[in-house]
Write an enzyme that holds these catalytic residues in place. Structure first.
Site, PDB file in Angstrom:
ATOM      1  CE1 TYR A  11      -1.564  -7.648   8.955  1.00 21.12           C
ATOM      2  CE2 TYR A  11      -2.082  -7.081   6.673  1.00 21.12           C
ATOM      3  CZ  TYR A  11      -2.398  -7.043   8.020  1.00 21.12           C
ATOM      4  OH  TYR A  11      -3.533  -6.411   8.435  1.00 21.12           O
ATOM      5  N   GLY A  36       9.505 -11.458   5.416  1.00 17.00           N
ATOM      6  CA  GLY A  36       8.915 -12.052   6.625  1.00 17.00           C
ATOM      7  C   GLY A  36       9.664 -11.620   7.883  1.00 17.00           C
ATOM      8  CB  ALA A  75       2.882 -12.670  -3.764  1.00 21.62           C
ATOM      9  CG  ASN A  92       8.684 -13.953  -5.185  1.00 21.75           C
ATOM     10  OD1 ASN A  92       9.395 -14.765  -4.585  1.00 21.75           O
ATOM     11  ND2 ASN A  92       7.502 -13.581  -4.717  1.00 21.75           N
ATOM     12  CB  THR A 117      -4.766  -9.163  -5.418  1.00 22.67           C
ATOM     13  OG1 THR A 117      -5.115  -7.771  -5.400  1.00 22.67           O
ATOM     14  CG2 THR A 117      -4.087  -9.443  -6.739  1.00 22.67           C
ATOM     15  CE1 TYR A 141       0.600  -8.400  -5.640  1.00 19.39           C
ATOM     16  CE2 TYR A 141      -1.277  -6.937  -5.958  1.00 19.39           C
ATOM     17  CZ  TYR A 141      -0.662  -7.967  -5.268  1.00 19.39           C
ATOM     18  OH  TYR A 141      -1.324  -8.567  -4.220  1.00 19.39           O
ATOM     19  CG  HIS A 189      -0.806  -1.099   2.937  1.00 21.16           C
ATOM     20  ND1 HIS A 189       0.295  -1.910   3.069  1.00 21.16           N
ATOM     21  CD2 HIS A 189      -1.427  -1.491   1.794  1.00 21.16           C
ATOM     22  CE1 HIS A 189       0.328  -2.759   2.054  1.00 21.16           C
ATOM     23  NE2 HIS A 189      -0.702  -2.525   1.264  1.00 21.16           N
TER      24      HIS A 189
HETATM   25  N1  UDP Z   1      -4.075   6.394   0.592  1.00 19.99           N
HETATM   26  C1  UDP Z   1      -3.898   7.732   0.930  1.00 19.99           C
HETATM   27  N2  UDP Z   1      -2.714   8.080   1.515  1.00 19.99           N
HETATM   28  C2  UDP Z   1      -1.713   7.194   1.767  1.00 19.99           C
HETATM   29  C3  UDP Z   1      -1.903   5.822   1.431  1.00 19.99           C
HETATM   30  C4  UDP Z   1      -3.100   5.475   0.842  1.00 19.99           C
HETATM   31  O1  UDP Z   1      -4.767   8.556   0.708  1.00 19.99           O
HETATM   32  O2  UDP Z   1      -0.663   7.595   2.278  1.00 19.99           O
HETATM   33  C5  UDP Z   1      -5.336   5.982  -0.035  1.00 19.99           C
HETATM   34  C6  UDP Z   1      -5.155   5.335  -1.402  1.00 19.99           C
HETATM   35  O3  UDP Z   1      -5.197   6.322  -2.397  1.00 19.99           O
HETATM   36  C7  UDP Z   1      -6.341   4.379  -1.460  1.00 19.99           C
HETATM   37  C8  UDP Z   1      -6.582   4.007  -0.009  1.00 19.99           C
HETATM   38  O4  UDP Z   1      -5.907   4.986   0.779  1.00 19.99           O
HETATM   39  O5  UDP Z   1      -7.485   5.063  -1.909  1.00 19.99           O
HETATM   40  C9  UDP Z   1      -6.010   2.642   0.335  1.00 19.99           C
HETATM   41  O6  UDP Z   1      -4.669   2.592  -0.099  1.00 19.99           O
HETATM   42  P1  UDP Z   1      -3.692   1.415   0.327  1.00 19.99           P
HETATM   43  O7  UDP Z   1      -2.345   1.767  -0.238  1.00 19.99           O
HETATM   44  O8  UDP Z   1      -3.779   1.190   1.799  1.00 19.99           O
HETATM   45  O9  UDP Z   1      -4.290   0.134  -0.376  1.00 19.99           O
HETATM   46  P2  UDP Z   1      -4.665  -0.135  -1.935  1.00 19.99           P
HETATM   47  O10 UDP Z   1      -6.145   0.161  -2.049  1.00 19.99           O
HETATM   48  O11 UDP Z   1      -3.821   0.746  -2.783  1.00 19.99           O
HETATM   49  O12 UDP Z   1      -4.388  -1.592  -2.097  1.00 19.99           O
END
Ligand code: UDP
Length: 330
Positions: A11, A36, A75, A92, A117, A141, A189
């Site tokens: 990505y 990928g 990663a 990895n 991160t 992670y 996400h």
């Molecule tokens: N989130 C949510 N529902 C989902 C996926 C994510 O409410 O199905 C929320 C999650 O709790 C966080 C925000 O969206 O507060 C972003 O989550 P994401 O997994 O995109 O990224 P992260 O912050 O975990 O890296």
């Protein structure tokens, strides 16, 4: 600069390749295609299909090419999986990265750009988050990324490696020409899942928690456009000339955006409703995470072009509209 982009079919790596070309550099991609996508590659860009854990393959590649810089995006990045399968993550993210660094040093390539991160900070003690906060990751992670950061410091000191580490907040969005975008499998996400829910191609979104100490009760995150991240990486090249240079930058727009605000942005841009239900909190989700990126702005002259959640979500929406099955056949 001739730049090896490790994970260049992923990505962030694939977007970085495009930005490198736009800036007049010569990217070369190394990818093993575990995560990928071949369709994310730019056909004119040279590809090596190999794993960064394969020392013999790396030796051949570094003998054949004279790279000025190596950028590393390869990663594994699922927090939950890192808890249940830490061996895979250390193998990895740490051991294979060590193999990559060893090949670089053997072949005299001493400039490195590393994708880290905000998860290296764990649960931060203050907001917004600058580079001086203590780093105490709460999952393997984040720990693997911090382990590499620490390896780099030692290598800079001992071997004169110059590096820039970028700690991302929430990478989001897609290329403006809609040809490449976010396509994880499995997808976890928020933005892709909420867009799919609006499009009717996924089940209603689960909003993880509405009882956080935030203005609307849902989690706040700092969504930053993938092309803006890429531009920051490239801006660091000029700073890596002095051997032993060590640079660390937190990258985000600095704006906290709640889950409900993301949903609102998607509804505004799409004209559709995002079907959603409140669900319990997801384990390990801090209430709010957002960046203080003033160091990157000051030292690299970096400012995000995509400053609002609406502008970021608009690119993601166009990507998912044009690629409803991601990179799979439409
Ligand atoms: N989130 C949510 N529902 C989902 C996926 C994510 O409410 O199905 C929320 C999650 O709790 C966080 C925000 O969206 O507060 C972003 O989550 P994401 O997994 O995109 O990224 P992260 O912050 O975990 O890296």
């Amino acid at each position: 600069m001739k730049v090896l982009v490790v994970g260049g079919a992923g990505y962030i790596g694939s977007h970085c390749v495009r930005q490198l070309l736009a800036a007049g550099h010569e990217p070369v991609v190394l990818d093993n295609f575990i995560y990928g996508h071949r369709a994310a590659l730019t056909p004119s860009v040279k590809l090596y299909e190999a794993s960064m854990a394969d020392a013999a393959a790396l030796d051949r590649i570094f003998t054949a090419e004279r790279f000025d810089v190596v950028m590393h995006f390869a990663a594994y990045c699922y927090v939950g999986e890192s808890v249940t399968a830490p061996l895979k993550y250390y193998q990895n993210n740490v051991a294979a990265t060590l193999t990559l660094l060893e090949a670089m040093l053997k072949h005299g390539v001493k400039k490195f750009v590393f994708s880290s991160t905000c998860a290296t900070f764990g649960i931060p003690e203050k907001m917004p988050m600058d580079e001086n906060l203590p780093q105490a990751p709460i999952n393997p992670y984040g720990q693997t990324k911090l382990d590499v950061e620490n390896m780099l410091k030692a290598f800079a000191h001992a071997y004169g490696l110059s590096f820039a580490v970028f700690r991302y907040f929430n990478a989001a969005g897609a290329s403006e020409d809609t040809t490449i975008g976010e396509a994880h499998d499995p997808e976890t996400h928020l933005i892709p899942l909420a867009i799919w829910a609006a499009m009717g191609t996924a089940k209603p979104l689960q909003i993880f928690g509405n009882d956080f100490p935030t203005p609307d009760g849902t989690c706040q995150r700092d969504y930053v456009h993938v092309d803006d991240l890429s531009r920051a990486h490239i801006a660091a090249f000029d700073k890596l000339s002095t051997p032993g240079t060590q640079l660390f930058y937190n990258l985000g727009t600095g704006s906290p955006t709640s889950v409900l605000e993301v949903i609102k942005a998607i509804e505004k841009i799409s004209g559709l409703k995002v079907p959603a239900n409140f669900a319990p909190r997801r384990a390990g989700d801090p209430p709010a995470l957002y960046a203080d990126s003033s160091k990157a702005q000051r030292e690299l002259g970096w400012t995000p072009k995509f400053k609002t959640i609406d502008s970021i979500v608009a690119t993601a929406w166009r990507w998912h509209q044009s690629h409803p099955k991601g990179y799979a056949a439409k």
